[in-house]
Structure formats: structure tokens, C-alpha cells
Write an enzyme that holds these catalytic residues in place. Structure first.
Site, PDB file in Angstrom:
ATOM      1  N   ILE A  19      -5.286  12.303  21.241  1.00 49.24           N
ATOM      2  CA  ILE A  19      -6.697  11.935  21.106  1.00 49.24           C
ATOM      3  C   ILE A  19      -6.830  10.483  20.667  1.00 49.24           C
ATOM      4  O   ILE A  19      -7.666   9.730  21.184  1.00 49.24           O
ATOM      5  CB  ILE A  19      -7.398  12.867  20.099  1.00 49.24           C
ATOM      6  CG1 ILE A  19      -7.412  14.308  20.613  1.00 49.24           C
ATOM      7  CG2 ILE A  19      -8.830  12.394  19.843  1.00 49.24           C
ATOM      8  CD1 ILE A  19      -7.916  15.319  19.591  1.00 49.24           C
ATOM      9  N   ASP A  63       2.561   4.599   6.365  1.00 48.42           N
ATOM     10  CA  ASP A  63       2.831   6.021   6.187  1.00 48.42           C
ATOM     11  C   ASP A  63       1.640   6.624   5.450  1.00 48.42           C
ATOM     12  O   ASP A  63       1.448   6.378   4.254  1.00 48.42           O
ATOM     13  CB  ASP A  63       4.122   6.210   5.392  1.00 48.42           C
ATOM     14  CG  ASP A  63       4.467   7.683   5.186  1.00 48.42           C
ATOM     15  OD1 ASP A  63       3.649   8.557   5.558  1.00 48.42           O
ATOM     16  OD2 ASP A  63       5.550   7.963   4.637  1.00 48.42           O
ATOM     17  N   ARG A 121     -12.290   5.877   1.174  1.00 47.79           N
ATOM     18  CA  ARG A 121     -12.795   5.305  -0.082  1.00 47.79           C
ATOM     19  C   ARG A 121     -12.513   3.803  -0.146  1.00 47.79           C
ATOM     20  O   ARG A 121     -13.324   3.028  -0.655  1.00 47.79           O
ATOM     21  CB  ARG A 121     -12.138   6.023  -1.259  1.00 47.79           C
ATOM     22  CG  ARG A 121     -12.507   5.489  -2.640  1.00 47.79           C
ATOM     23  CD  ARG A 121     -11.726   6.236  -3.725  1.00 47.79           C
ATOM     24  NE  ARG A 121     -12.030   5.740  -5.062  1.00 47.79           N
ATOM     25  CZ  ARG A 121     -11.437   4.711  -5.651  1.00 47.79           C
ATOM     26  NH1 ARG A 121     -10.490   4.035  -4.994  1.00 47.79           N
ATOM     27  NH2 ARG A 121     -11.775   4.344  -6.872  1.00 47.79           N
ATOM     28  N   SER A 139     -12.021  16.692  12.443  1.00 49.29           N
ATOM     29  CA  SER A 139     -11.837  18.037  11.905  1.00 49.29           C
ATOM     30  C   SER A 139     -11.403  18.945  13.061  1.00 49.29           C
ATOM     31  O   SER A 139     -10.750  18.493  14.001  1.00 49.29           O
ATOM     32  CB  SER A 139     -13.114  18.524  11.220  1.00 49.29           C
ATOM     33  OG  SER A 139     -12.908  19.780  10.614  1.00 49.29           O
ATOM     34  N   TYR A 153      -3.478  24.817   7.464  1.00 44.06           N
ATOM     35  CA  TYR A 153      -4.096  23.846   8.368  1.00 44.06           C
ATOM     36  C   TYR A 153      -5.616  23.998   8.369  1.00 44.06           C
ATOM     37  O   TYR A 153      -6.353  23.003   8.255  1.00 44.06           O
ATOM     38  CB  TYR A 153      -3.538  24.030   9.781  1.00 44.06           C
ATOM     39  CG  TYR A 153      -4.139  23.088  10.801  1.00 44.06           C
ATOM     40  CD1 TYR A 153      -3.778  21.748  10.828  1.00 44.06           C
ATOM     41  CD2 TYR A 153      -5.068  23.548  11.737  1.00 44.06           C
ATOM     42  CE1 TYR A 153      -4.336  20.874  11.762  1.00 44.06           C
ATOM     43  CE2 TYR A 153      -5.622  22.682  12.671  1.00 44.06           C
ATOM     44  CZ  TYR A 153      -5.257  21.346  12.682  1.00 44.06           C
ATOM     45  OH  TYR A 153      -5.811  20.489  13.610  1.00 44.06           O
ATOM     46  N   LYS A 157      -8.751  21.340   7.321  1.00 38.95           N
ATOM     47  CA  LYS A 157      -9.833  20.952   8.227  1.00 38.95           C
ATOM     48  C   LYS A 157     -11.195  21.399   7.701  1.00 38.95           C
ATOM     49  O   LYS A 157     -12.208  20.731   7.936  1.00 38.95           O
ATOM     50  CB  LYS A 157      -9.568  21.525   9.618  1.00 38.95           C
ATOM     51  CG  LYS A 157      -8.357  20.908  10.313  1.00 38.95           C
ATOM     52  CD  LYS A 157      -8.495  19.398  10.453  1.00 38.95           C
ATOM     53  CE  LYS A 157      -7.358  18.763  11.233  1.00 38.95           C
ATOM     54  NZ  LYS A 157      -7.516  17.311  11.403  1.00 38.95           N
TER      55      LYS A 157
END
Length: 259
Positions: A19, A63, A121, A139, A153, A157
């Protein structure tokens, strides 16, 4: 091509495949400046994005499971204008909870929600100063469709879905907004991993679309000012059943599950 994205500064985590890569190419075709954030990048990716139309391409090797590396990235970006931050990077866990490797669980939560929150943030003050900006959070239907073998998982999400909604409420009237992607099955390497991680115990849904198709949906969702991009087709129906007819949804997933 839409002038909306021309010369905008687009930052994408996990943009080297799937994606992320498809969305990178979509923004490149709109004459945007592309900055990709991740652990590694193929040597041909810069040329590919420039050929697609990107005005510039930058790589930030980071990372996203490391607090220190995210902090160093934020320091590098503090004087940069971030028009769009696409929090796309994510890790997949799956299988019976007691069989999931603990290290994988910790790494997944760190990338999928903790690191994402840290990075968001970090760039938000600059967006607020500019009174403009878009944060896109990837999400999943797993945030709302709670399948067996998806315990950890789906939890990450669901947290991201809530994070997006809460942040949107905080940002009302600031010029900064959040688009939350309730992403369906997308034919990527991660999608193929679902069968590997879940398949022993659960018959997983097989509906999927290509990353390029989804990138176009994301583009249209941005242009229309949506706060949430819901899935289409059969997945949308399944999501409706999960949300509003939970007993029917539970019967169906129980039929597919074996311990």
C-alpha cells in the site's frame, strides 16, 4: 491530475512496498515531494518515483520500533513542512494467542501504535503552527471485525481507530485533520502472510483488491474531505454485520474456526 497535491510534502512510513508504495506512486503522479520513512529501501525506488512524476524523493532510514530512532527522525523533521503524514507501516501477528511469539507481539505493538503515536506527536506541532496538514492512519477492518487468531493485531488496529477518532476531535477547527483507513484485504505480501499465521485454525476471508486500486480510493477520500475511508463491496457488508448483527457474525466465524 489534481493541483491539490502538487508541490506538497508527503511523508510515508513503510513506503517501499504494498500500500505504501502504491500511495507513494499516486502522490508522485500528482507532482508531490515524496519522503519515505522505513528500515530500508530498494535502490531503484527513487528512480521509479521520479519517473512517476515526483518533484523530489528523500529517504529517512528509521527503525519505527525504536524510540531513540523515532526521536532522531523528529529532530530532523522539526524545521520541515509536513503537508501529509501517512502512517502506513505495520506488522502482522496472528494465531492462537498462547502460540504467538512474545517478541513478535511487542514489536508489532511498538510499530503499529506506540511508534506511530510518537511520530505523530512529533510532527503535529509544526502542522498546528502552519494551520494545515493531514494525518492518514492505516487501520484495518480487524479494528471492528474481531476474528479468532487476530487477538493482538486487531487490538493494535482498534487502538489506532480510536486514536484517529479522538485526535480528529482534538483538531477540530485547527486546519489539521485525520483520515482513518478501515483497510480491507489488499493483495500484498502481508495479505499472503495472513493464511500462514491464521490458516491452521481459521478459514480466512479471501476478498482482496490491488494496492493501486486502494491508492485511488485513498486519493478520492482525501479530495472529498472524509474522516474515515470505509471498505467497499463484500467487505463492507461483512463489516456491517460485525457492527450491527454481532450474533450472526459470531456464528459465521465460529463455523470457520477450529482449535
Amino acid at each position: 491530475m489534481s493541483a491539490v497535491f502538487e508541490n506538497k510534502n508527503i511523508y510515508i512510513t513503510g513506503g517501499n512496498r504494498g500500500i505504501g508504495k502504491a500511495v507513494s506512486k499516486m502522490f508522485a503522479s500528482e507532482k508531490a515531494n515524496i519522503s519515505l520513512i522505513g528500515r530500508s529501501f530498494s535502490k531503484d525506488l527513487e528512480a521509479e518515483l521520479l519517473a512517476a512524476g515526483a518533484l523530489s524523493v528523500k529517504f529517512y532510514e528509521t527503525d519505527l520500533s525504536s524510540r531513540d530512532e523515532i526521536e532522531r527522525l523528529i529532530e530532523k523533521l522539526k524545521d520541515q513542512k509536513v503537508d501529509v503524514l501517512f502512517n502506513n507501516a505495520g506488522l502482522l501477528t496472528g494465531g492462537l494467542l498462547e502460540e504467538q511469539p512474545l517478541d513478535d507481539i511487542y514489536d508489532m505493538f511498538q510499530v503499529n501504535i506506540v511508534g506511530l503515536t510518537h511520530l505523530t506527536r512529533g510532527v503535529l506541532p509544526q502542522m498546528l503552527k502552519e494551520k494545515s496538514g493531514l494525518i492518514i492512519n492505516n487501520s484495518s477492518v480487524s479494528a471492528l471485525m474481531h476474528f479468532p487468531c487476530a487477538t493482538t493485531y486487531a487490538a493494535s488496529k482498534a487502538a489506532l481507530y480510536a486514536f484517529s477518532n479522538c485526535l480528529n476531535a482534538e483538531l477540530e477547527g485547527t486546519g489539521v485533520s485525520v483520515l482513518c483507513l478501515v483497510t480491507p484485504g489488499i493483495k500484498t505480501r502481508m495479505f499472503d502472510e495472513i493464511e500462514v499465521k491464521y490458516g491452521k485454525n481459521f478459514e480466512t476471508p479471501t476478498d482482496s483488491i490491488t494496492p493501486e486500486e486502494y491508492a485511488d480510493q485513498i486519493k478520492q477520500s482525501i479530495l472529498s474531505g472524509q474522516k474515515v475511508l470505509w471498505p467497499k463491496g463484500p467487505t463492507r457488508l461483512g463489516l456491517f454485520i460485525a457492527r450491527f448483527l454481532p450474533s450472526l457474525f459470531r456464528r459465521e466465524i465460529n463455523r470457520r474456526f477450529r482449535r
